[in-house]
Design an enzyme around this catalytic site. Structure first.
Site, PDB file in Angstrom:
ATOM      1  N   ASN A   1       0.863  -1.187   0.000  1.00  0.00           N
ATOM      2  CA  ASN A   1       0.000   0.000   0.000  1.00  0.00           C
ATOM      3  C   ASN A   1       0.893   1.227   0.000  1.00  0.00           C
ATOM      4  O   ASN A   1       1.499   1.551   1.022  1.00  0.00           O
ATOM      5  CB  ASN A   1      -0.892  -0.038   1.257  1.00  0.00           C
TER       6      ASN A   1
ATOM      7  N   GLU B   1      -7.052   4.651   7.556  1.00  0.00           N
ATOM      8  CA  GLU B   1      -6.837   6.067   7.216  1.00  0.00           C
ATOM      9  C   GLU B   1      -8.041   6.624   6.462  1.00  0.00           C
ATOM     10  O   GLU B   1      -8.389   7.791   6.613  1.00  0.00           O
ATOM     11  CB  GLU B   1      -5.526   6.214   6.424  1.00  0.00           C
TER      12      GLU B   1
ATOM     13  N   LYS C   1      -0.002   4.264  -0.236  1.00  0.00           N
ATOM     14  CA  LYS C   1      -0.665   5.447   0.336  1.00  0.00           C
ATOM     15  C   LYS C   1      -0.435   6.653  -0.589  1.00  0.00           C
ATOM     16  O   LYS C   1      -0.377   6.468  -1.797  1.00  0.00           O
ATOM     17  CB  LYS C   1      -0.164   5.688   1.759  1.00  0.00           C
TER      18      LYS C   1
ATOM     19  N   SER D   1       3.362  -2.042  10.287  1.00  0.00           N
ATOM     20  CA  SER D   1       4.812  -2.072  10.558  1.00  0.00           C
ATOM     21  C   SER D   1       5.458  -3.418  10.237  1.00  0.00           C
ATOM     22  O   SER D   1       6.374  -3.856  10.937  1.00  0.00           O
ATOM     23  CB  SER D   1       5.103  -1.658  12.006  1.00  0.00           C
TER      24      SER D   1
ATOM     25  N   HIS E   1      -9.556   0.946   4.622  1.00  0.00           N
ATOM     26  CA  HIS E   1      -8.305   1.211   5.355  1.00  0.00           C
ATOM     27  C   HIS E   1      -8.593   2.191   6.484  1.00  0.00           C
ATOM     28  O   HIS E   1      -9.402   3.100   6.337  1.00  0.00           O
ATOM     29  CB  HIS E   1      -7.242   1.768   4.404  1.00  0.00           C
TER      30      HIS E   1
ATOM     31  N   GLU F   1      -5.369  -4.981  10.547  1.00  0.00           N
ATOM     32  CA  GLU F   1      -4.356  -3.944  10.757  1.00  0.00           C
ATOM     33  C   GLU F   1      -4.666  -3.159  12.033  1.00  0.00           C
ATOM     34  O   GLU F   1      -5.510  -2.251  12.017  1.00  0.00           O
ATOM     35  CB  GLU F   1      -4.342  -2.964   9.582  1.00  0.00           C
TER      36      GLU F   1
ATOM     37  N   GLY G   1       2.470   2.375  10.629  1.00  0.00           N
ATOM     38  CA  GLY G   1       3.431   3.471  10.481  1.00  0.00           C
ATOM     39  C   GLY G   1       4.155   3.855  11.757  1.00  0.00           C
ATOM     40  O   GLY G   1       4.809   4.895  11.818  1.00  0.00           O
TER      41      GLY G   1
HETATM   42  P1  PGA Z   1       2.837   0.337   7.491  1.00  0.00           P
HETATM   43  O1  PGA Z   1       1.373   0.533   6.868  1.00  0.00           O
HETATM   44  O2  PGA Z   1       3.381  -0.955   6.951  1.00  0.00           O
HETATM   45  O3  PGA Z   1       3.607   1.536   7.017  1.00  0.00           O
HETATM   46  O4  PGA Z   1       2.675   0.292   8.975  1.00  0.00           O
HETATM   47  C1  PGA Z   1       0.494  -0.557   6.720  1.00  0.00           C
HETATM   48  C2  PGA Z   1      -0.824  -0.094   6.142  1.00  0.00           C
HETATM   49  O5  PGA Z   1      -1.313   0.964   6.527  1.00  0.00           O
HETATM   50  O6  PGA Z   1      -1.406  -0.782   5.282  1.00  0.00           O
END
Ligand code: PGA
Length: 248
Positions: free
Chosen positions: A9, A95, A11, A208, A93, A163, A169
């Site tokens: 992803n 976000e 983003k 992460s 997601h 997640e 992140g």
């Molecule tokens: P990350 O993001 O691996 O940077 O923690 C995962 C995600 O949001 O899909």
């Protein structure tokens, strides 16, 4: 046997230079490798499809609207994502849930829109930090899964990504006990609702995932792959995660 899946992803990151990295990654895939899906921002979908045309790497969107067309400035429909040559789409997601106030009902409608366009939805669920600390963590995740997932889902037509929001992140990951317990619970919920089909859904872990923790995470029997954010932005980080998945 569930086919292992590594999804990246990007983003709101990406550039022509990153597409060169992607093309590089694409050349390293072989027939026995896990399924790999990269999800760049919408304007990069078409060049990303072109960059991976001769490889097994597939391209996905990061979101789609639940409607087919209409007055929704800035949004894209599932069919528009499909028309770029993409084959999958992330929905729900955290976000998107936070930035755009998406509800479980919105997300369920997006899954159905993805199906109508022949896209594979990657449905994200996961708890906040307060919900992880609180007493009802598993029940909260189960309720989110139940409310976001439409009837009629099958292992071939939907992927789940667990997640934890506090792990995205941040460099923090749940303990292996927490990952195992949560993925086992999701599997049990799927079996309760979909019978034998429940065993066929792929359940990704996200939050992460890095080259140095991927192999351990993939030892959990109900972890079928990963949804990777930051570490999908460099082939040098993403490839070892794919390799760890293949070796698991
Ligand atoms: P990350 O993001 O691996 O940077 O923690 C995962 C995600 O949001 O899909």
């Amino acid at each position: 046997m569930r086919k292992k899946l590594a999804a990246g992803n990007w983003k709101m990151n990406g550039s022509a230079a990153l597409l060169d990295e992607l093309a590089n990654l694409a050349t390293q895939q072989d027939a026995d490798a896990p399924q790999v899906i990269i999800c760049p921002p919408s304007p990069l979908l078409i060049p990303a499809v072109a960059a991976t045309q001769t490889s097994a790497v597939q391209i996905g969107g990061q979101d789609c609207h639940s409607a087919q067309t209409g007055a929704h400035t800035g949004d894209v429909s599932a069919q528009m994502v499909k028309d770029t040559g993409a084959s999958a789409v992330i929905v729900g997601h955290s976000e998107r849930r936070a930035d755009h106030a998406e509800t479980n009902a919105d997300i369920r409608a997006k899954v159905q829109a993805a199906w109508a366009a022949n896209l594979l939805p990657i449905l994200c669920i996961g708890e906040s930090e307060a919900e992880r600390i609180g007493p009802n963590t598993l029940a909260i995740i189960a309720a989110q899964l139940d409310a976001s997932m439409p009837d009629g889902a099958t292992g071939d037509t939907l992927v789940i990504a667990y997640e934890p929001i506090w792990a995205i992140g941040t460099g923090r990951v749940p303990t292996m006990d927490q990952i195992i317990e949560t993925h086992d619970m999701i599997r049990a919920e799927l079996t309760k609702r979909f019978g034998a089909e429940g065993d066929k859904f792929r359940i990704l872990y996200g939050g992460s995932v890095k080259p140095n923790n991927a192999a351990e995470i993939f030892t959990a029997k109900n972890v079928d792959g990963a949804l990777v954010g930051g570490a999908s932005l460099k082939a040098a980080d993403f490839q070892p995660i794919i390799d760890a998945l293949q070796a698991s």
